[in-house]
Design an enzyme around this catalytic site. Structure first.
Site, PDB file in Angstrom:
ATOM      1  N   ARG A 254      41.376  99.757  78.036  1.00 21.29           N
ATOM      2  CA  ARG A 254      40.800 101.043  77.629  1.00 21.29           C
ATOM      3  C   ARG A 254      41.001 102.151  78.657  1.00 21.29           C
ATOM      4  O   ARG A 254      40.961 103.324  78.329  1.00 21.29           O
ATOM      5  CB  ARG A 254      39.318 100.864  77.303  1.00 21.29           C
ATOM      6  CG  ARG A 254      39.132 100.245  75.920  1.00 21.29           C
ATOM      7  CD  ARG A 254      37.704 100.233  75.508  1.00 21.29           C
ATOM      8  NE  ARG A 254      36.902  99.599  76.539  1.00 21.29           N
ATOM      9  CZ  ARG A 254      35.584  99.524  76.524  1.00 21.29           C
ATOM     10  NH1 ARG A 254      34.913 100.058  75.550  1.00 21.29           N
ATOM     11  NH2 ARG A 254      34.923  98.912  77.489  1.00 21.29           N
TER      12      ARG A 254
ATOM     13  N   HIS B  44      37.973  71.672  82.661  1.00 17.95           N
ATOM     14  CA  HIS B  44      38.722  71.123  83.796  1.00 17.95           C
ATOM     15  C   HIS B  44      38.459  69.631  84.034  1.00 17.95           C
ATOM     16  O   HIS B  44      39.386  68.847  84.196  1.00 17.95           O
ATOM     17  CB  HIS B  44      38.391  71.890  85.075  1.00 17.95           C
ATOM     18  CG  HIS B  44      38.475  73.387  84.930  1.00 17.95           C
ATOM     19  ND1 HIS B  44      39.431  74.006  84.168  1.00 17.95           N
ATOM     20  CD2 HIS B  44      37.726  74.390  85.451  1.00 17.95           C
ATOM     21  CE1 HIS B  44      39.266  75.328  84.238  1.00 17.95           C
ATOM     22  NE2 HIS B  44      38.228  75.577  84.998  1.00 17.95           N
TER      23      HIS B  44
END
Ligand code: BG6
Length: 480
Positions: free
Chosen positions: A43, A239
């Site tokens: 943005r 993980h």
């Protein structure tokens, strides 16, 4: 063939600290296809040059060992920036037009990297579809999605369903940066490029497996995210379960995305779901002292910063072998390691007069001391038959090319560009992983939740966790 990498969330931290430095390194090594372009979208109202200038500072910092002006100048020429709001359909139309203007004819493909806030993933995918940016008639269209992929099974399923409405599964690359670590990939090599480990890699010889991801850091300024996530969502669903899958999986028939992921998924299917008393007996929860004083953390938060799960794979190879998964913030040091603890010898010949041998142990050091150690008994010289534990020690840093291992993102970006999804999570994998974690999350938030132990930072988590291991006649392998 040249491609374009479009990064959504271009003004964010991940882009400047990881993605652009990784792309710079690949560019410098001539690994990026000639003529590749990188387009940043976010943005902020930057001009192309402003974005390039801000990235130069990050690359100087995060790729400082290989930064040079000449390479930077050539790399900077491939960078473009387009202001855009993910919620604005017009901005996607502008992006489509912009890409058409900068890409030469016969450009081969586009890789969209969603490095935005996770709440925007669905919207971004929808907009890509609405603007026709998923159309792969003239070249590949792939999308990389950062973690977290959902916050539970329900949200992960919903996200998968929305993405599948726009992209086929073979176009979707869900990142778990642990899979990009060289030493994690080396577990495949250790297990499947050697004959000597496979015969003993099973319930007959292995007593248990410990998978530890310890971090010295505390949560710092991440309370906004961390306090709602907690360690199970932040580290285990992704993980730690990934490390467990690679340690426990069967050899795939071929090293390709479908077969590797099929075998990993079978591990998830075989993990016994916790029920009833398991939540109290097979999990440990902790929170470091001082967590409640971190900026942004509610004063009564019971979010875990440390956890242990004892998981079992109910299959022929692993039945009855506990896999201890442990992770914590504010620990003694930063270390990720997988310890395969073998059983003791069946009959002790030399221990009676001295001490019992401890049993062989294979330690795979994922980071930071990347390497592998095999612990075994040897005779103490000039003694009666006394033995002691010795170590065969392999260290990546002593091998050619092993001094500075490439960052995960280099490998993962390259794989996504070449269309190799072996090191990315598949939709069923992500959902099954949530299916294992969700019941634990629910039990930990229920009135019957096991106690949340406090622990001092700089040590190895709550002392109760050490006691808990002793009660099972085992001990944590705590080595920095
Ligand atoms: C991230 C987690 O996925 O992994 C962080 O959100 C954690 O909380 C990080 O610190 C650990 O990654 P690494 O590569 O530094 O071990």
């Amino acid at each position: 063939m040249a491609n374009t990498i479009v990064i959504f969330g271009a003004s964010g931290d991940l882009t400047s600290r990881k993605l652009i430095p990784a792309l710079y390194r690949l560019f410098q090594k001539n690994r990026l296809p000639e003529g590749s372009l990188i387009v940043g979208v976010s943005r902020s109202n930057f001009e192309h040059q402003q974005w390039r200038d801000s990235l130069r500072t990050s690359v100087e910092e995060f790729a400082n060992d290989c930064f040079d002006n000449e390479t930077w100048a050539r790399f900077a020429d491939t960078l473009y920036y387009l202001p855009g709001d993910i919620k604005n359909a017009d901005d996607f139309e502008s992006l489509a037009e912009f890409l058409d203007t900068i890409e030469p004819e016969h450009h081969s493909g586009r890789l969209y990297y969603l490095s935005t806030m996770p709440q925007l993933y669905e919207e971004a995918i929808k907009q890509l579809g609405a603007a026709g940016l998923n159309n792969d008639e003239t070249g590949f269209r792939r999308v990389i999605i950062e973690k977290p992929f959902g916050t539970d099974l329900k949200s992960a399923r919903a996200l998968n369903a929305s993405i599948h409405g726009v992209f086929r599964e073979d176009q979707i690359y869900r990142i778990d940066h642990y899979l990009g670590k060289e030493t994690v990939q080396n577990i495949f090599a250790l297990r499947f490029a050697n004959l000597i480990f496979e015969p003993i890699w099973n319930r007959r010889y292995v007593d248990h497996v410990q998978i530890t991801v310890a971090e010295e850091v505390v949560i710092g300024r991440r309370a906004g995210y961390y306090d709602t996530a907690g360690i199970l969502r932040d580290m285990f669903q992704n993980h730690l379960l990934q490390l467990m899958m690679i340690t426990a999986m069967e050899p795939p028939a071929r090293y390709d995305a479908a077969m590797v992921r099929d075998e990993k998924v079978k591990v998830l299917h075989s993990i016994r779901r916790m029920t009833g008393g398991d939540f109290a007996s097979d999990t440990v929860r902790g929170q470091y002292k001082g967590y409640l004083k971190e900026e942004g953390v509610p004063a009564n938060s019971d979010t875990e910063t440390y956890a242990v799960l004892k998981l079992y794979c109910d299959n022929w190879r692993w039945k009855g072998v506990p896999f201890y998964l442990r992770s914590g913030k504010g620990m003694s040091c930063r270390t990720t390691q997988i310890v395969v603890q073998f059983k003791n010898v069946p009959h002790i010949l030399f221990g009676e007069k001295t001490r019992e041998p401890v049993g062989n142990r294979l330690v795979m050091q994922v980071q930071p001391a990347e390497g592998i150690q095999l612990h075994f008994e040897t005779k103490v010289p000039d003694s009666e038959m006394k033995t002691r534990t010795s170590t065969l020690d392999f260290s990546f840093s002593n091998t050619p090319g092993g001094k500075s291992l490439p960052d995960s993102y280099q490998r993962l970006l390259l794989d996504a560009l070449t269309g190799d999804a072996s090191l990315f999570a598949r939709s069923d994998e992500v959902e099954l992983a949530w299916g294992i974690i969700d019941p634990i999350l629910a039990a930990w938030r229920s009135p019957a939740a096991p106690p949340l132990y406090e622990y001092e930072t700089g040590l190895w988590g709550p002392p109760e966790s050490t006691q808990w291991m002793y009660k099972q006649d085992r001990e944590w392998f705590d080595v920095c």
